[in-house]
Design an enzyme around this catalytic site. Structure first.
Site, short mmCIF file in Angstrom:
data_model
loop_
_atom_site.label_atom_id
_atom_site.label_comp_id
_atom_site.label_asym_id
_atom_site.label_seq_id
_atom_site.Cartn_x
_atom_site.Cartn_y
_atom_site.Cartn_z
N SER A 172 2.30 -4.68 -1.80
CA SER A 172 2.58 -3.40 -0.77
C SER A 172 1.91 -2.39 -1.87
O SER A 172 3.21 -1.71 -2.34
CB SER A 172 3.83 -3.62 -0.46
OG SER A 172 3.32 -4.63 0.64
N HIS B 175 6.03 1.19 4.22
CA HIS B 175 7.26 -0.52 4.42
C HIS B 175 8.18 -0.04 3.12
O HIS B 175 9.47 -0.81 3.02
CB HIS B 175 7.03 -1.08 5.08
CG HIS B 175 5.96 -2.07 4.04
ND1 HIS B 175 4.70 -2.28 4.15
CD2 HIS B 175 6.21 -3.13 3.37
CE1 HIS B 175 4.32 -3.22 3.45
NE2 HIS B 175 5.00 -3.79 2.61
N ASP C 233 0.39 2.14 7.84
CA ASP C 233 1.10 1.78 6.43
C ASP C 233 1.59 2.81 5.62
O ASP C 233 0.94 1.85 4.40
CB ASP C 233 1.28 0.22 6.45
CG ASP C 233 2.44 -0.24 5.52
OD1 ASP C 233 3.11 0.29 5.56
OD2 ASP C 233 2.60 -1.42 5.62
N1 ARG Z 1 4.02 -8.01 5.78
C1 ARG Z 1 4.58 -7.30 5.08
C2 ARG Z 1 4.89 -7.74 3.72
O1 ARG Z 1 5.48 -8.16 2.86
C3 ARG Z 1 4.77 -5.46 5.48
C4 ARG Z 1 6.07 -5.86 6.31
C5 ARG Z 1 7.06 -4.77 6.63
N2 ARG Z 1 6.43 -4.32 8.83
C6 ARG Z 1 6.64 -5.11 9.36
N3 ARG Z 1 7.22 -5.10 10.04
N4 ARG Z 1 8.27 -6.27 8.81
O2 ARG Z 1 5.13 -6.56 2.53
N1 GLU Z 2 3.49 -6.61 3.01
C1 GLU Z 2 3.51 -7.26 1.44
C2 GLU Z 2 4.09 -6.62 0.18
O1 GLU Z 2 5.04 -6.05 0.76
C3 GLU Z 2 2.21 -6.95 1.03
C4 GLU Z 2 1.40 -8.56 1.64
C5 GLU Z 2 1.45 -10.03 1.17
O2 GLU Z 2 2.78 -10.66 0.36
O3 GLU Z 2 0.41 -9.91 0.29
O4 GLU Z 2 3.93 -6.57 -1.21
#
Ligand code: ARG
Ligand code: GLU
Length: 707
Positions: A641, A86, A222
């Site tokens: 991330s 991502h 990921d």
């Molecule tokens: N929750 C993760 C973050 O905050 C992954 C986000 C990307 N993935 C998604 N399915 N939208 O970055």
């Molecule tokens: N998916 C998140 C990011 O882009 C990490 C998840 C979080 O917020 O801890 O950094």
């Protein structure tokens, strides 16, 4: 009732209200010596100096800011870098077309010449950091006004940075810590030739999609891979085909041993923002004002985009990126609000503040700080709601966002703007027939939502029923030149004076102007900014006070997109009654979730085949399972991330990519019972590269440790 609750919480959780809970904290690498004993007691075998050292290559030389909001790490002597899927997403999308759909099918450079340049993408390595508080605050006294302080600090920072990078190719920045009680300088090396090397197909890299996002159990592969290129002198250089792979000072060794429940791990990366020390007003505003409005408005947008994405492959590609980012916040805020409620976050903060008030009662410097904070939050809160509406409703449609461009032409002169708008619009109109109903519905529903909540008098939407408002909005949408190629060409072809006049009269511009003037009137802007400045200043005093109040506590500074270390243990948790989540997931879970009818749960035939044959190579665990992801108690946030997750010996065991939903309030309140970061098991990543994609040459570059 409330009082009783507070006493109860205070008694159980808050014996020392601001003390760090076990595993909480994002620590400064340069000062990690202070944490070394605790880290070693928790199981770490290496030293703080192995992690951060200015004189010798250390782990920090392998950890990078990827782009402007993710982390990446070097895993080979030839500049090969791992981050999340991502994080590389927009670059993968950018190089995807319906014919060469790397997003859907994956991409693997089988040799260096196939690696794809990504203009605009940078990767930043920290060369060294330094406490520059004394230099930055030189000339600031207790009597200095806030405004003068800002000017002096700004000037001092420029001087300090300029001196630090003199005669080098480095770049320096200074960041405030503890709301400006302390300042650190970061001297960085910024690489500008970064190329895409590999990405799994989206039903691996995004398996579970937004359905599983922020959730455990998780089965998302990921990750994506890039390579940093430099000039022949091993220094950063703009893209050139003559550039060569960067030879890092340090790359991470990869452990094939994996981790077990209870094992020590640490996350090394760039957490973006936390607000650990804010007062109850902020927590209340987030949980009860901002989050609910954002969530409701994003639900509208997501419903329309998701429906469109189900209709065609073209629309899926078109909306994939924006849906991912809209849905990400949307889901996180829901978890955050629930977490705040579960922890009685507002009451908890009030209880802490009570303690502070008692302590501060006889200290003139601190006595009034919390009262003043409350006054300022009350002022901020009024405007904050409108600003939330503005960003989440007014700016929800492409239609309204495009008015900004049009207004820019009128107010700021041409300067290539007309040409750009014409070009952008030609592209915009290419799939207008498909896109327009979606955008129009979003526009109408979001404005109607605001109208229903009392915005009527300010937007010339002085109707009495929702359907009348909708009809007016529809007219605005249909009549605007922005939705009509011929009208737009004609408008932009006019002589300047005439054009400015015509732009101002476009119904879209009129509506936008009304909403903008209302939400961002000078008075409101001033009200917000003054309150915000005051709060920042008060926080500086408040946090200094808390440090005096609890001199034995080690206060970690809030995340501010600087390099940090968080440490903890691999550990399952109990998300709700009668449910226990174990600490790791396996490929079997992918097959459990498989559902060819649900986009998020489609499984690649080739992956299924490997699973059927249990053909896991040497990436299986001792039980013969192929691990996919694991959770641990490391304190992380957005920006982490792609961060390397390392074991007690400092070897790479995983790539951080998410947090568990039940613990997303950890930006404000950390609870070791619920807060877990989610990491991709490095063995699954290697399995995909090697066994699934047949890109063994990439694994061969890495340093695998198998004992
Ligand atoms: N929750 C993760 C973050 O905050 C992954 C986000 C990307 N993935 C998604 N399915 N939208 O970055
Ligand atoms: N998916 C998140 C990011 O882009 C990490 C998840 C979080 O917020 O801890 O950094």
């Amino acid at each position: 009732m409330r009082k009783k609750l507070i006493t109860l919480i205070a008694a159980t959780l808050l014996l020392v209200p601001t003390a760090m809970r076990a595993d909480e904290g994002m620590w400064i690498p340069m000062l990690l010596g202070r944490n070394q004993a605790a880290m070693q007691k928790a199981g770490m075998h290496i030293t703080a100096q192995d992690i951060y050292d200015v004189n010798n290559a250390s782990l920090k030389d392998a950890v990078l800011l990827f782009g402007s909001g993710c982390t990446g790490e070097f895993v080979s002597q030839e500049g090969l870098l791992l981050t999340n899927h991502h994080c590389g997403y927009s670059y993968i999308v950018r190089h995807s077309t319906v014919e060469h759909d790397y997003l859907t099918n994956g991409f693997w450079a089988m040799n260096r010449s196939e690696e794809i340049p990504c203009p605009g993408l940078t990767v930043t390595r920290l060369v060294r950091m330094e406490d520059v508080t004394r230099q930055v605050l030189e000339g600031v006294t207790d009597q200095t006004s806030e405004q003068d302080r800002e000017t002096i600090v700004e000037k001092n920072i420029q001087a300090v940075c300029a001196k630090a990078v003199e005669g080098t190719h480095y770049k320096a920045i200074v960041k405030p810590f503890y709301y400006g009680n302390q300042y650190f300088m970061y001297v960085n090396e910024v690489f500008t030739d970064v190329r895409l090397v590999g990405a799994p197909p989206s039903n691996i890299g995004k398996f579970g999609g937004d359905t599983d996002n922020w959730m455990w159990p998780r089965h998302t592969g990921d990750f994506s891979m890039f390579r940093v290129y430099v000039g022949k002198d091993n220094k950063p250089a703009a893209y050139s085909k003559d550039n060569v792979p960067y030879r890092p000072l340090k790359h991470l060794e990869i452990s094939l041993k994996g981790v077990d429940e209870g094992d020590f791990t640490f996350v090394f990366g760039y957490p973006g923002t936390t607000r650990r020390y804010v007062t109850h007003d902020y927590v209340d505003m987030a949980a009860n004002q901002t989050n609910p409005v954002r969530i409701a408005l994003r639900t509208i947008r997501l419903d329309h985009y998701n429906a469109a994405m189900r209709r065609s492959a073209g629309q899926r590609l078109k909306y994939a990126s924006r849906v991912a980012s809209i849905a990400n916040g949307w889901k996180k805020w829901q978890g955050e609000t629930l977490g705040i409620e579960r922890l009685h976050g507002v009451e908890q903060k009030i209880a802490q503040e009570e303690q502070f008030r008692k302590w501060a009662a006889d200290k003139p410097e601190y006595r009034d700080v919390l009262d003043q904070m409350e006054d300022n939050y009350a002022k901020m809160r009024e405007v904050e709601l409108e600003w939330t509406y503005f960003s989440e409703a007014v700016l929800a449609s492409d239609f309204m966002r495009r008015t900004i461009e049009l207004r820019g032409i009128a107010s700021r002169g041409d300067d290539g703007r007309v040409e750009k708008m014409l070009n952008d619009s030609r592209k915009y109109f290419e799939d207008f027939e498909e896109h327009s109903p979606v955008d129009k519905a979003i526009f109408i529903e979001c404005f109607t939502y605001m109208w229903e909540r009392g915005f009527a008098p300010y937007m010339n939407l002085k109707h009495t029923t929702a359907s009348e408002v909708e009809a007016t909005l529809e007219k605005i949408y249909d009549k605007s030149a922005l939705n009509n190629p011929k009208k737009l060409e004609k408008l932009l072809g006019m002589k300047r004076e005439k054009m400015i006049h015509a732009i101002a009269k476009d119904p879209a511009v009129e509506l936008f102007a009304q909403a903008y003037d209302y939400c961002y009137s000078d008075k409101k802007r001033q009200q917000y900014n003054t309150a915000d400045d005051n709060i920042q200043r008060l926080m500086r005093t408040y946090i200094r006070g808390m440090m005096e109040q609890y001199p034995d506590s080690n206060f970690f500074p809030d995340a501010n997109l600087t390099l940090r270390v968080a440490y903890g243990h691999v550990e399952g948790f109990r998300p709700k009654d009668a449910t226990y989540y174990t600490a790791y997931s396996t490929i079997d879970g992918i097959m459990e979730k498989e559902n060819p009818d649900v986009y998020d749960y489609r499984v690649e035939p080739r992956l299924k085949e490997l699973w059927q044959k249990k053909d896991y190579g040497h990436y299986a665990n001792k039980k013969g399972e192929l691990p996919v992801a694991f959770i641990a108690t490391n304190h992380t946030t957005g920006g982490n991330s792609g961060s390397p997750v390392l074991n007690a010996d400092g070897q790479l065991v995983g790539i951080n990519f998410d947090r568990c939903w039940e613990g997303t309030m950890s930006d404000l309140l950390f609870d070791p019972a619920y807060c877990r970061n989610i990491s991709l098991d490095i063995r699954y990543c290697l399995f995909i590269i090697d066994k699934y994609a047949g890109a063994r040459h990439l694994v061969d570059e890495m340093t695998l440790i198998d004992n």
